[in-house]
Design a protein around this motif. Structure first.
Motif: not given
Length: 125
Positions: A11-25
């Motif tokens: 991503v460029q400087l100043g940009g945004s990202l959204r991380l996801s994490c899912t637990a299973s089992g």
């Protein structure tokens, strides 16, 4: 029990990202979930954490631009990262303290730390 993280990228400087994490089992209960990151040559550090009651905790360096949220019914956690800077470049890891259901006993275990595989976040100028 597994944690699966996704959403990293370039991503460029100043940009945004959204991380996801899912637990299973075979999960009985998730007590706390959090995001950590590790930049090259540095130790892994806490970025943000959220308890099952909803209380949150952030590293001082990300307060404001980053926001952690979760849905404990779906065992999913997100990290919204805005105004990304070069120093946010790192491998991001999700973590959860989980009481699993024993395969043999069917009873809940003590809380154990689980880690997902890292997802790379690279901020370019």
């Amino acid at each position: 029990v597994q944690l699966q993280a996704s959403g990293g990228g370039l991503v460029q400087l100043g940009g945004s990202l959204r991380l996801s994490c899912t637990a299973s089992g075979r999960i009985f209960r998730i007590k706390d979930m959090g995001w950590y990151r590790q930049a090259p040559g540095k130790q892994r550090e806490l970025v943000a954490a959220i308890a099952d009651g909803g209380s949150t905790n952030y590293a001082d360096s990300v307060k404001g631009p980053f926001s952690i949220s979760s849905d404990y019914r779906s065992n999913t956690m997100w990290l919204q990262m805005n105004s990304l800077m070069a120093e946010d470049t790192a491998v991001y890891y999700c973590n959860a303290k989980i009481r699993a259901i024993g395969a043999g006993t069917g009873l809940p275990s003590d809380s154990v730390d689980y880690w997902g595989e890292g997802t790379q976040v690279t901020v370019s100028s």
